[in-house]
Scaffold this active site. Structure first.
Site, mmCIF file in Angstrom:
data_model
loop_
_atom_site.group_PDB
_atom_site.id
_atom_site.type_symbol
_atom_site.label_atom_id
_atom_site.label_comp_id
_atom_site.label_asym_id
_atom_site.label_seq_id
_atom_site.Cartn_x
_atom_site.Cartn_y
_atom_site.Cartn_z
ATOM 1 N N TYR A 108 -1.830 -0.639 10.241
ATOM 2 C CA TYR A 108 -2.018 -1.110 8.865
ATOM 3 C C TYR A 108 -0.819 -0.719 8.014
ATOM 4 C CZ TYR A 108 -4.049 -1.383 4.163
ATOM 5 O OH TYR A 108 -4.292 -1.667 2.829
ATOM 6 N N SER A 156 0.848 -1.196 0.000
ATOM 7 C CA SER A 156 0.000 0.000 0.000
ATOM 8 C C SER A 156 0.880 1.240 0.000
ATOM 9 C CB SER A 156 -0.897 0.016 1.235
ATOM 10 O OG SER A 156 -1.554 1.261 1.390
#
Length: 254
Positions: A159, A145
């Site tokens: 995350y 990501s």
């Protein structure tokens, strides 16, 4: 990408969002696809139906990626049904929740890291011996990501850290598996309009993200599929391993 015809792929977290778009794109190129899901049986079957209607072959398979035994079963059953796994896409993941550091606890750490980090290694642990045994070229595509580069949005540091782990592990596995003709790469999407964002990002958060994207828009799942097709194809990316492809509209430029 003629070399994708007839190849097999297991795409985790493929019921919605980027995973669904990748599974459909693979099916459209003649790949036989296992569409993995955990709770979203209906959407997963809709992905399968889309692939089949277009003349492809696919099936849905359930498994909780927090459970290593379930991961082993998913891989075992996929291998039996498809006769091998040529491409593994480790897409399953979740932010779980946005939590400022004052709300951090051990349970949240365990869940975020299990879903986003440990599951990647667990799937690789099960798939790599199968790829080695076939003696053919394999491709593993992990999903990182832009958060791994930026630290993520509000309350998303866990995350982001897990995705940083994915990027780093990709480099290490690429070195280990190169002698086996297994390429390991990652795709790092930016802000993509998916159910993930619907669940975890308010309109205000999305607008703040959009303001930092030079292309001036939030991405769509189909904006990511070209990277996954490229990395699946030995014809196009046969000399590419250990790389993280950034797909983020210019939000982050390494």
């Amino acid at each position: 990408m003629e070399d994708l015809q007839g190849k097999t792929a297991l795409v985790t977290g493929a019921s919605t969002g980027i995973g669904a778009a990748v599974a459909i794109a693979y099916g459209a190129r003649g790949m036989r696809v296992a569409v993995h899901y955990n709770q979203s049986a209906g959407p997963a079957q809709a992905v399968v139906d889309t692939i089949v209607r277009a003349g492809g072959e696919a099936f849905a398979i359930q498994g909780d990626v927090r459970d290593s035994a379930a991961i082993a079963r998913v891989v075992r059953d996929t291998n039996a049904r498809l006769g091998g796994i040529d491409v593994l896409v480790n897409n399953a993941g979740s932010l779980v929740k946005r939590a400022p550091i004052a709300e951090f606890d051990d349970a949240l750490f365990d869940e975020v890291l299990h879903i986003n980090a440990r599951s990647v290694l667990a799937f690789c642990r099960e798939v790599v011996p199968l790829m080695r045994a076939r003696g053919q070229r394999g491709s593993i595509v992990n999903v990182s990501s832009v958060a791994a580069r930026t630290g993520g949005g509000p309350g998303a540091y866990l995350y982001a850290g897990a995705k940083g782990f994915v990027s780093t592990v990709t480099h290490g596995l690429a070195k280990e598996l190169a002698p086996d003709h297994i390429r390991v790469n990652a795709v790092a999407p930016g802000v993509i309009q998916t159910p993930f964002q619907d669940r975890f990002s308010t309109p205000a958060i999305l607008e703040s993200f959009k303001a930092g994207i030079p292309m001036g828009r939030i991405g769509e799942p189909d904006d990511c599929t070209g990277a996954f097709l490229y990395l699946a194809s030995a014809q196009l990316s046969g000399y590419v391993t250990g790389q993280v492809l950034e797909v983020n509209g210019g939000q982050y430029m390494p």
